[in-house]
Write an enzyme that holds these catalytic residues in place. Structure first.
Site, mmCIF file in Angstrom:
data_model
loop_
_atom_site.group_PDB
_atom_site.id
_atom_site.type_symbol
_atom_site.label_atom_id
_atom_site.label_comp_id
_atom_site.label_asym_id
_atom_site.label_seq_id
_atom_site.Cartn_x
_atom_site.Cartn_y
_atom_site.Cartn_z
ATOM 1 C CB SER A 44 -0.956 -0.036 1.190
ATOM 2 O OG SER A 44 -1.920 0.979 1.091
ATOM 3 C CG HIS A 71 -5.684 -2.035 0.083
ATOM 4 N ND1 HIS A 71 -5.122 -1.678 -1.131
ATOM 5 C CD2 HIS A 71 -4.963 -1.379 1.022
ATOM 6 C CE1 HIS A 71 -4.127 -0.837 -0.924
ATOM 7 N NE2 HIS A 71 -4.004 -0.647 0.367
ATOM 8 C CG ASP A 100 -7.147 -2.839 -3.545
ATOM 9 O OD1 ASP A 100 -7.833 -1.946 -3.020
ATOM 10 O OD2 ASP A 100 -5.932 -2.978 -3.334
#
Length: 592
Positions: free
Chosen positions: A274, A469, A443
């Site tokens: 991320s 995610h 996601d």
């Protein structure tokens, strides 16, 4: 539209966002005050009531490893539970922040009649065997057995092939140096997120340690392990005046330099999740020298230009003027309420709240993680960061440009500020480090087409259709759908294979190993092996029904740089320096 003094400084959407957010914050504050006033006895009784309401969760939860990992206060306690070694290092950045970095030096061991011997978990051994990756002990033993006397010319050629010239003065010929992997967390997280899985084979850090890698876990400034500055204190506003610019300019390159200086490795592999990927994209794009120090960048659930949030009303808050966000959240650290409720509620209740929140904000269903796994992982989900980083993300979402923090605020919030100035976009198309991307089909924070359009040619892209995610940290099936591909990429791009060529990339799809750790004398033989594999078929991404390779480049940008550096070493001055070094080694060897 008529501009009314003071009132017209904000748009109608900004006022709506302010009212909505104040309502939410007011309700949450009331609940928090009530919780402060409730005696601890009643709170404990409430937790016991939850255990009766959700017996199917708590029963499994109490019979597994969950309580130990839930209650672990830090990385040291978590690794002590797993019986893995841990070191904690402090990295001082150029702007005087102190970053905590954790290191897993080797795999799990046990005491026997022969002393300490390797004791890798059976499931990790099975995973490595199935993917043709040797265990750490086997790799080192094979390296030692393969050492043989070499003449002066062979040594000279091998040393000239070391394009990074990272020969440490205290490194003796034949020393064994492990390839290095750096794992970096996401937004409002810390290094604990890599150690939360209830099964050893789903913890990437443990898999890599057992495969012979020197594993480092990074921490961004401001989180629980990096809440220190040489001159500032966390209660001061100036301590929190950093955005992702500082993470890219200081945290990442300074951490990489520290690790390479500490280990003596010529380069490392970076695996980010991320925001850890956004930080790497930004840092590699503005620090050209860093591209030579990172042999491979693996991006898990990459986030550079998120399209926005699922909920329209909350999305209007995200796209409000930065001053509105600062008015609502202050100038220090955001979402402290999440940490408050994390400590107050039963883990299963807190996990349910988080599931509802991410469904409301992002539309995620969180079905790839078990209820017990959520109860454990969400206890280590949040850590501190700055409000400015949150505002930085909101600016990126608002403009849909992966850019540096915009310090110049628009005079009219609902109009673009680019008329008066142009915030610098991160030049990600100039990155020369090989990149591999893994993302989830569900996601909503990843716009894969927009990301690929901003990048140079990459090693490959893999999609896991059912993943969201957070699944790339804690979902079931990571050891099947993701880790085998990561192991193959590492075998081809760790520092012994740092010279990235087309022939080398073909080995990514093979189920064999180049040996996880080598020293400089082995580079020539590795390159020779690559040159002898012209006929190999490119199997990358073709064997999985869950992950599919979408893009495989024909040529890495690193080739040109390595060729240029190799040509420079062909000059006579470099050859004389190499011969002098070899002569000195031989004299030292004869003296011994």
């Amino acid at each position: 539209m008529v501009h009314i003094p003071i009132v017209s400084r904000l748009s109608f959407g900004d006022y709506r966002s302010i009212i909505f957010t104040f309502m939410i914050l007011g309700i949450e504050t009331c609940f928090r005050v009530i919780a402060y006033l409730i005696p601890a006895v009643i709170l404990d009784a409430g937790k016991a009531l939850v255990e009766k309401i959700f017996p199917w969760v708590v029963t499994n939860h109490m019979s597994a490893r969950a309580p130990h990992l839930e209650n672990a206060a830090n990385v040291q306690e978590m690794l002590r539970f797993w019986n893995y070694p841990v070191q904690e290092h402090l990295v001082r950045t150029q702007d005087n922040y102190l970053l905590g970095v954790h290191r897993i030096t080797h795999g799990r061991e046990k005491i026997s009649a022969k002393g300490l011997v390797p004791n890798p978990p059976k499931d990790i051994v099975k995973l490595l065997r199935e993917n043709g990756v040797p265990l750490a002990a086997e790799t080192k033993e094979a390296y030692t057995n393969n050492q043989r006397p070499r003449d002066k010319r062979d040594q000279e050629e091998d040393l000239e092939a070391d394009f990074d010239q990272k020969i440490r003065k205290n490194t003796k010929e034949g020393d064994y140096i492990k390839p290095v992997v750096l794992l970096y967390h996401g937004f409002m997280m810390c290094s604990e997120v890599w150690l939360c899985n209830l099964d050893e084979e789903r913890n990437l850090a443990f898999v890599l340690a057992e495969a012979g890698y020197d594993v480092w876990l990074g921490n961004a400034r401001g989180n629980k392990y990096s809440l220190k500055h040489m001159f500032l204190k966390p209660h001061e506003k100036r301590f929190w005046e950093f955005s992702m610019d500082e993470l890219a300019l200081f945290d990442m390159p300074d951490t990489v330099d520290y690790i390479l200086n500490r280990t003596g490795a010529p380069s490392l592999v970076y695996i980010g999740f991320s925001q850890g990927t956004a930080q790497a994209f930004a840092s590699l794009s503005i620090n050209p020298d860093l591209n030579d120090k990172i042999s491979l960048f693996i991006a898990l659930a990459p986030a550079t230009t998120p399209p926005g949030l699922e909920n329209g009303l909350v999305n209007s808050v995200v796209k409000a003027a930065p001053n509105v966000i600062y008015l609502l959240l202050g100038r220090k650290t955001p979402l402290t309420a999440a940490l408050f409720w994390q400590n107050l509620l039963h883990p299963t209740t807190y996990a349910t709240m988080i599931d509802l929140a991410v469904k409301f904000l992002f539309g995620w269903k969180s079905q790839s993680m078990s209820l017990v796994q959520k109860a454990v992982s969400y206890q280590h989900l949040y850590s501190f960061t700055s409000v400015r980083i949150l505002v930085h993300w909101f600016q990126i979402i608002r403009t849909q440009v992966f850019q540096m923090y915009d310090d110049v605020q628009p005079r009219v919030p609902y109009l673009s500020s680019s008329r008066s100035h142009c915030p610098h976009p991160f030049p990600t198309n100039q990155i020369s480090t090989p990149i591999a991307i893994f993302y989830g089909g569900n996601d909503t924070l990843v716009d894969i087409q927009a990301l690929l359009s901003d990048l140079p040619e990459i090693v490959g892209v893999w999609e896991v259709p059912a993943y969201e995610h957070l699944d790339f940290l804690w979902a079931e099936g990571l050891e099947t759908h993701v880790y085998p591909h990561i192991l193959e990429l590492l075998e081809s791009h760790s520092f012994n294979g740092h010279i990235s060529t087309n022939k080398e990339k073909k080995i990514v799809g093979r189920k064999t190993s180049n040996a996880a750790g080598t020293m400089l004398p082995e580079i020539k033989s590795s390159v020779g092996e690559l040159e002898g594999n012209d006929d190999l078929d490119d199997e990358e991404g073709g064997n999985s029904t869950v992950i599919s390779a979408m893009n495989t480049p024909n040529r890495s940008p690193l080739i040109e740089r390595h060729s240029f550096m190799s040509s420079r070493r062909s000059h006579s001055s470099s050859r004389l320096a190499t011969r002098s070094f070899i002569d000195a080694q031989e004299q030292q060897h004869q003296g011994e």
